[in-house]
Scaffold this active site. Structure first.
Site, mmCIF file in Angstrom:
data_model
loop_
_atom_site.group_PDB
_atom_site.id
_atom_site.type_symbol
_atom_site.label_atom_id
_atom_site.label_comp_id
_atom_site.label_asym_id
_atom_site.label_seq_id
_atom_site.Cartn_x
_atom_site.Cartn_y
_atom_site.Cartn_z
ATOM 1 N N ASP A 131 -66.795 -7.242 92.074
ATOM 2 C CA ASP A 131 -65.960 -8.414 91.806
ATOM 3 C C ASP A 131 -64.539 -8.074 92.276
ATOM 4 O O ASP A 131 -64.226 -6.896 92.504
ATOM 5 C CB ASP A 131 -66.005 -8.702 90.298
ATOM 6 C CG ASP A 131 -65.004 -9.752 89.873
ATOM 7 O OD1 ASP A 131 -64.928 -10.795 90.534
ATOM 8 O OD2 ASP A 131 -64.285 -9.512 88.866
ATOM 9 N N ASP A 133 -60.972 -10.012 91.253
ATOM 10 C CA ASP A 133 -59.910 -10.142 90.236
ATOM 11 C C ASP A 133 -60.300 -9.426 88.944
ATOM 12 O O ASP A 133 -61.370 -9.668 88.376
ATOM 13 C CB ASP A 133 -59.656 -11.627 89.932
ATOM 14 C CG ASP A 133 -59.002 -12.335 91.101
ATOM 15 O OD1 ASP A 133 -57.775 -12.335 91.184
ATOM 16 O OD2 ASP A 133 -59.752 -12.874 91.949
ATOM 17 N N ASP A 322 -65.692 -7.995 85.722
ATOM 18 C CA ASP A 322 -64.987 -8.092 84.433
ATOM 19 C C ASP A 322 -65.166 -9.426 83.745
ATOM 20 O O ASP A 322 -64.626 -9.640 82.662
ATOM 21 C CB ASP A 322 -63.480 -7.881 84.654
ATOM 22 C CG ASP A 322 -62.834 -9.082 85.328
ATOM 23 O OD1 ASP A 322 -63.443 -9.602 86.288
ATOM 24 O OD2 ASP A 322 -61.742 -9.490 84.892
HETATM 25 MG MG LIG Z 1 -63.091 -10.888 87.870
#
Ligand SMILES: [Mg+2]
Length: 389
Positions: A131, A133, A322
Site C-alpha cells: 500500500d 499512504d 495500514d
Molecule cells: Mg494506506
C-alpha cells in the site's frame, strides 16, 4: 448467543439499536475517548454480531440515506473520528482477547518474527504488495504532499530488483506513480481498479501495459460526481476532493471536527442520487467507488494470476497495508493459506493480517531486511525443521 450466519427477523432493528448505543457510549464518561469501532466491538461481541458487519452498516447507511439518514450521518461522523489516529485510544479493553497485549500476541511484530517469516517463505517466490499512504509514506495534512523518503524509495527499488513488486493504492495510478517514480513496479491504483505492468522502456508510456480496468464504464459517472462534490464541499473549510480516476476520495484530515457532520451530510446527499456508487472509509478519508465486486484483494489475485502464480504453491505473497481497504487483501491471503498480511498500525484493530509493523519507518526496516536476506546465500537460512510459528 446469536448465530452470526442466521438472519434473525429483527436483525435490522437490532443493528440500528447497536449503532445508537455505540454512539452514546462514544460520548459517555464511562468510556472517555471511546470511538465507535471499540464500542461496536463490545456490543457486537455481546450479541454475536461481528464488528465489521456493524461498521459496514454505518458505511451503507451513509450512502443510502433514507429516514434514518440523520442518525447514520452521526454514526458516520463517529466512525470518521475513530479513523483519526490521535483519537484512537488503546486503553479501551476490547473483548475477545483483543486488548493491547493480547492483540500483539496474536499479531506480533514482523520485525520481531522476521526469522519465522523467512522460514515460512523458504523455497517459495516472494511477491511484494505494498500500500502507499500510511505504509510507504506518512499520513500528512496535505495528501498531495505524501512523499516517501529517499531511503524508502531506495529500499522499494531494491525490493523490486529481488522480488516481483506491486504498489496497491486507493489513489489514482498516475498520482501514486509520481510519488514512487519506479517504472519497474506494477501499479494498482483506484483500489486495484486500474492496474498497469512495469515499463520495458524506462519511463516510456508506450512500454507500459494496461492490464486491468474493470470499472472503465463508470468513468463518466465518477467525473460527474467529482464535479458535484467539488462544488458541494466548498462550504466545508479544509475538505479536499480527489479524483482517483475510478474512485473518489473526500479527505477530511484538514477539516475541523465540528464540520465533519456537515461534510458527511453533503457526501451522503450527493450519493443518494447515485445508487451505483458506494461509500467506504479509510484513514481520514471518505471513499466513493463503483459497486462492482472489485477491491484490493481482487487486484492481488489478478496480479498473482498475471505473474503466473494462480495455482502455484511455491509463491509467498507479502501484503503490507495500514487501511481497512487493505483488509480485503489480507482476507484473500488468509483464505488462500498463502503468504501473509502485515498491518501497519500502532493500535489494536480487527484485522485478518498475521503480523504488524508500527509505521513506515518499520516498513522500510522490514523491507530492507528482506533484501539483505535475499542477497545472502540460501545456505545461511535457518533449517525449515527448526521453524515453528
Ligand atoms: Mg494506506
Amino acid at each position: 448467543m446469536t448465530n452470526q450466519n442466521a438472519v434473525a427477523p429483527d436483525a435490522e432493528t437490532r443493528i440500528d439499536k447497536l449503532i445508537s448505543v455505540a454512539m452514546s457510549m462514544s460520548n459517555s464518561r464511562l468510556l472517555p475517548g471511546a470511538a465507535v469501532p471499540e464500542s461496536l466491538a463490545v456490543l457486537g461481541a455481546f450479541l454475536g454480531i461481528p464488528q465489521k458487519k456493524l461498521m459496514k452498516r454505518i458505511e451503507d447507511g451513509g450512502a443510502k440515506g433514507g429516514a434514518k439518514g440523520g442518525a447514520k450521518v452521526h454514526a458516520l461522523v463517529d466512525s470518521m473520528r475513530a479513523s483519526s489516529p490521535s483519537r484512537v485510544k488503546s486503553t479501551i479493553p476490547i473483548p475477545g482477547n483483543q486488548d493491547q497485549s493480547s492483540w500483539i500476541l496474536h499479531h506480533p511484530s514482523a520485525l520481531d518474527k522476521f526469522e519465522q517469516i523467512i522460514c515460512r517463505s523458504k523455497g517459495k517466490q516472494i511477491v511484494a504488495f505494498l500500500d502507499y499512504d500510511g505504509t510507504l509514506s506518512p499520513i500528512v495534512p496535505d495528501p498531495d504532499k505524501a512523499f516517501m523518503t529517499k531511503k524508502m524509495r531506495a529500499t522499494v527499488k531494491d525490493i523490486a530488483r529481488n522480488f516481483p513488486t506491486a504498489i496497491v493504492s486507493g489513489r489514482c495510478r498516475d498520482k501514486v506513480y509520481n510519488f514512487v517514480k519506479l517504472p519497474e513496479l506494477y501499479y494498482a491504483g483506484s483500489h486495484g481498479m486500474d492496474i498497469k505492468g512495469p515499463s520495458r522502456r524506462g519511463h516510456s508510456e508506450r512500454g507500459n501495459q494496461i492490464l486491468c480496468q474493470p470499472a472503465s464504464k463508470f468513468l463518466p459517472m465518477i467525473n460527474e460526481v467529482y464535479k458535484i462534490l467539488l462544488e458541494k464541499t466548498k462550504s466545508v473549510p479544509g475538505a479536499k476532493v480527489e479524483n482517483n480516476k475510478f474512485c473518489l476520495s473526500v479527505h477530511f484530515r484538514c477539516v475541523d471536527e465540528k464540520s465533519w457532520g456537515a461534510l458527511a451530510e453533503e457526501v451522503r446527499l450527493v450519493l443518494n442520487e447515485y445508487p451505483k456508487l458506494r461509500l467506504t472509509q479509510g484513514r481520514k478519508v471518505l471513499e466513493i467507488r463503483p459497486t462492482i465486486k472489485w477491491d484490493k484483494g481482487k487486484a492481488l489475485e489478478f496480479l498473482l494470476e498475471s505473474l503466473g502464480y494462480e495455482n502455484s504453491k511455491d509463491v509467498f505473497p507479502i501484503y503490507i497495508g495500514d487501511d481497512r481497504t487493505d483488509e480485503d487483501a489480507f482476507k484473500v491471503l488468509s483464505s488462500r493459506g498463502q503468504g501473509m498480511g502485515i498491518l501497519v498500525s500502532r493500535v489494536p484493530k480487527e484485522t485478518d493480517a498475521c503480523y504488524t509493523l508500527q509505521d513506515p519507518t518499520e516498513v522500510e526496516q522490514f523491507l530492507r531486511r528482506l533484501v539483505e536476506r535475499k542477497r545472502k546465500s540460501s545456505d545461511t537460512l535457518p533449517k525449515v525443521d527448526n521453524c515453528r510459528l
